[in-house]
Design an enzyme around this catalytic site. Structure first.
Site, mmCIF file in Angstrom:
data_model
loop_
_atom_site.group_PDB
_atom_site.id
_atom_site.type_symbol
_atom_site.label_atom_id
_atom_site.label_comp_id
_atom_site.label_asym_id
_atom_site.label_seq_id
_atom_site.Cartn_x
_atom_site.Cartn_y
_atom_site.Cartn_z
ATOM 1 N N GLU A 95 -6.435 0.439 -0.735
ATOM 2 C CA GLU A 95 -7.795 0.655 -0.265
ATOM 3 C C GLU A 95 -8.407 1.910 -0.883
ATOM 4 O O GLU A 95 -7.735 2.900 -1.121
ATOM 5 C CB GLU A 95 -7.798 0.769 1.258
ATOM 6 C CG GLU A 95 -7.362 -0.544 1.881
ATOM 7 C CD GLU A 95 -7.472 -0.580 3.392
ATOM 8 O OE1 GLU A 95 -7.988 -1.577 3.901
ATOM 9 O OE2 GLU A 95 -7.052 0.368 4.062
ATOM 10 N N CYS A 108 -12.751 8.316 -1.967
ATOM 11 C CA CYS A 108 -11.411 8.662 -1.497
ATOM 12 C C CYS A 108 -10.438 7.641 -2.089
ATOM 13 O O CYS A 108 -10.513 6.456 -1.788
ATOM 14 C CB CYS A 108 -11.414 8.615 0.028
ATOM 15 S SG CYS A 108 -9.814 8.916 0.758
ATOM 16 N N CYS A 115 3.407 4.849 1.665
ATOM 17 C CA CYS A 115 3.765 6.261 1.571
ATOM 18 C C CYS A 115 5.188 6.447 2.076
ATOM 19 O O CYS A 115 5.643 5.713 2.944
ATOM 20 C CB CYS A 115 2.806 7.090 2.422
ATOM 21 S SG CYS A 115 2.934 8.874 2.137
ATOM 22 N N CYS A 119 4.520 10.619 8.155
ATOM 23 C CA CYS A 119 3.873 11.506 9.122
ATOM 24 C C CYS A 119 3.565 10.670 10.364
ATOM 25 O O CYS A 119 3.057 9.555 10.251
ATOM 26 C CB CYS A 119 2.586 12.095 8.539
ATOM 27 S SG CYS A 119 2.884 13.092 7.064
ATOM 28 N N CYS A 122 -0.041 8.926 11.101
ATOM 29 C CA CYS A 122 -0.768 8.296 9.990
ATOM 30 C C CYS A 122 -0.441 6.811 9.875
ATOM 31 O O CYS A 122 0.730 6.419 9.868
ATOM 32 C CB CYS A 122 -0.426 9.003 8.680
ATOM 33 S SG CYS A 122 -1.247 8.289 7.251
ATOM 34 N N CYS A 342 -10.025 8.529 7.994
ATOM 35 C CA CYS A 342 -8.778 9.202 7.599
ATOM 36 C C CYS A 342 -7.606 8.624 8.365
ATOM 37 O O CYS A 342 -7.634 8.514 9.579
ATOM 38 C CB CYS A 342 -8.813 10.687 7.939
ATOM 39 S SG CYS A 342 -10.122 11.604 7.212
HETATM 40 N N1 SAH Z 1 -0.449 12.455 1.498
HETATM 41 C C1 SAH Z 1 -1.613 13.280 1.337
HETATM 42 C C2 SAH Z 1 -2.924 12.525 1.202
HETATM 43 C C3 SAH Z 1 -3.236 11.388 2.155
HETATM 44 S S1 SAH Z 1 -3.700 11.759 3.807
HETATM 45 C C4 SAH Z 1 -1.689 14.282 2.452
HETATM 46 O O1 SAH Z 1 -0.874 14.231 3.360
HETATM 47 O O2 SAH Z 1 -2.524 15.173 2.384
HETATM 48 C C5 SAH Z 1 -5.322 12.323 3.852
HETATM 49 C C6 SAH Z 1 -5.625 13.129 5.141
HETATM 50 O O3 SAH Z 1 -5.811 12.282 6.309
HETATM 51 C C7 SAH Z 1 -4.469 14.046 5.485
HETATM 52 O O4 SAH Z 1 -4.914 15.307 5.866
HETATM 53 C C8 SAH Z 1 -3.855 13.304 6.630
HETATM 54 O O5 SAH Z 1 -3.031 14.132 7.347
HETATM 55 C C9 SAH Z 1 -5.054 12.805 7.370
HETATM 56 N N2 SAH Z 1 -4.707 11.778 8.367
HETATM 57 C C10 SAH Z 1 -3.672 10.937 8.327
HETATM 58 N N3 SAH Z 1 -3.664 10.137 9.411
HETATM 59 C C11 SAH Z 1 -4.726 10.473 10.153
HETATM 60 C C12 SAH Z 1 -5.273 9.955 11.366
HETATM 61 N N4 SAH Z 1 -4.695 8.955 12.019
HETATM 62 N N5 SAH Z 1 -6.397 10.524 11.833
HETATM 63 C C13 SAH Z 1 -6.981 11.534 11.156
HETATM 64 N N6 SAH Z 1 -6.527 12.033 9.996
HETATM 65 C C14 SAH Z 1 -5.409 11.516 9.493
#
Ligand code: SAH
Length: 365
Positions: A95, A108, A115, A119, A122, A342
């Site tokens: 996406e 974006c 991944c 985390c 996410c 995000c």
């Molecule tokens: N792997 C990289 C880039 C992808 S995430 C990183 O970790 O930075 C892009 C952003 O979205 C990151 O700051 C991530 O922590 C945030 N993010 C992930 N899941 C989210 C969620 N459920 N709600 C809000 N932000 C989220």
């Protein structure tokens, strides 16, 4: 020659395009011409490259191609955010999201299919991991989006900024992300300034140093917690590269130029990391790094155990940081009606880690 053996020219930044033309006994300036045709003019047919000789065009048709992923889905949210689901050659889908704002248009992009970092908050992490994207798959996202969006009435491109904040950890796909970023910065391709290309990382410390050497774009770091105890839980990568090491790499990164600052991203999770005491700890932590802070209201997805912090908690948190002298903004939630916000990007991936299956069985048991 069969189709599968053809070189996809989208895989080359200008440097490696020069190698390609050297390899077929042609001049380096051809690389500039072809990069321009592909990326500046969006041409994907060699016959339209009118400043190349007929023979060269025929040769290229024979040995090369400009192959884009297929647009499987193209959705527009009520706030104008647009999301493309792109189908790759192997059937995986990724996406890409466009976020229009008053003074800019941000794309974006994803860097991996799924991944590996897992985390806990996410959606991409919950989908598991299949593989890293190739250079052509990364740059195609910008090409496809530019093509769909067209240009503004002044003839300028609509996309002015790119952020690597889609699916995946870009620093775990360094070899392909860097050439793709070089194309984004190349005046003969997209001509974006370093300030307008942002790579977001969960903190792969050694690769942050390599990025500074290879292609010092703007850096965002997904911090999400002010201490190791909490960060170990939210961002498991922290167990490998704890906060002290991460901030050391951030300071080194800022040495590039006197004005550079790191953007720290902090997802606001109710009752987990959003207390005033967390804000105070964070403010103290960031005193030693040139920083700004982006607070991201958590975007829920199916099967998550987290909730979004209330607006009051977010405001209170922000106040503490601002009082401590930190530039802090709360990121607006965009495109959540089409799951484009995000952390909601999940694509359609063939998980090879079987994480999704494991998580589902944990939930059901
Ligand atoms: N792997 C990289 C880039 C992808 S995430 C990183 O970790 O930075 C892009 C952003 O979205 C990151 O700051 C991530 O922590 C945030 N993010 C992930 N899941 C989210 C969620 N459920 N709600 C809000 N932000 C989220």
């Amino acid at each position: 020659m069969s189709d599968t053996a053809k070189t996809n020219l989208l895989n080359h930044d200008r440097r490696s395009m020069q190698d390609f033309f050297a390899g077929i006994g042609d001049q380096p300036f051809r690389a500039t011409q072809v990069v321009k045709w592909i990326h500046q003019y969006g041409v994907d047919n060699f016959d339209d490259m009118t400043n190349l000789s007929k023979e060269l065009r025929a040769r290229l048709r024979d040995i090369a191609e400009i192959r884009l992923p297929e647009v499987e889905l193209d959705q527009v949210a009520t706030d104008g955010t647009r999301k493309w689901l792109l189908r790759l050659m192997d059937g995986n889908c990724i996406e890409t999201v466009f976020i229009p704002e008053e003074d800019r248009g941000t794309l974006c992009v994803s860097s991996q299919v799924g991944c590996t970092l897992n985390c806990t908050f996410c959606a991409t992490g919950h989908q598991g991991f299949n593989r890293s994207l190739t250079v052509d798959e990364i740059i195609s996202q910008l090409l496809v989006a530019n093509r769909s969006l067209g240009r503004d009435p002044k003839g300028e491109r609509i996309i002015t900024n790119v952020v690597f904040m889609g699916m995946g950890e870009p620093l775990l796909n360094f070899e392909n992300v860097v050439p793709a970023m070089r194309l984004m910065l190349d005046d003969h391709a997209y001509g974006l300034s370093r300030r307008r290309v942002t790579l977001s990382t969960a903190g792969v410390v050694p690769m942050m140093d390599r990025l500074r050497e290879a292609c010092p774009v703007s850096l965002a770091v997904s911090l999400h917690a002010p201490n190791d105890l909490l960060r170990n839980e939210l961002v498991p990568l922290n167990r490998k590269y704890p906060i002290r090491e991460l901030l050391g790499a951030c300071r080194r990164y800022c040495d590039i130029s006197p004005r550079s600052r790191i953007t720290f991203e902090y997802v606001m999770l109710a009752g987990i990391n959003d207390g005033v005491e967390h804000a105070q700890e964070l403010a103290e932590l960031l005193m030693t790094v040139p920083s700004k802070v982006n607070l991201i209201p958590f975007n829920p997805f199916p099967q998550t155990r987290y909730r979004r912090s209330s607006n009051e908690s977010i405001d209170r948190f922000r106040e503490v940081l601002i009082k401590a002298g930190l530039t802090t903004i709360t990121r607006k939630t965009r495109g959540d009606d089409i799951d484009a916000a995000c952390g909601q990007l999940a694509g359609r991936i063939q998980d090879r880690t079987r994480r999704r299956v494991r998580i589902m069985s944990q939930i059901q048991s």
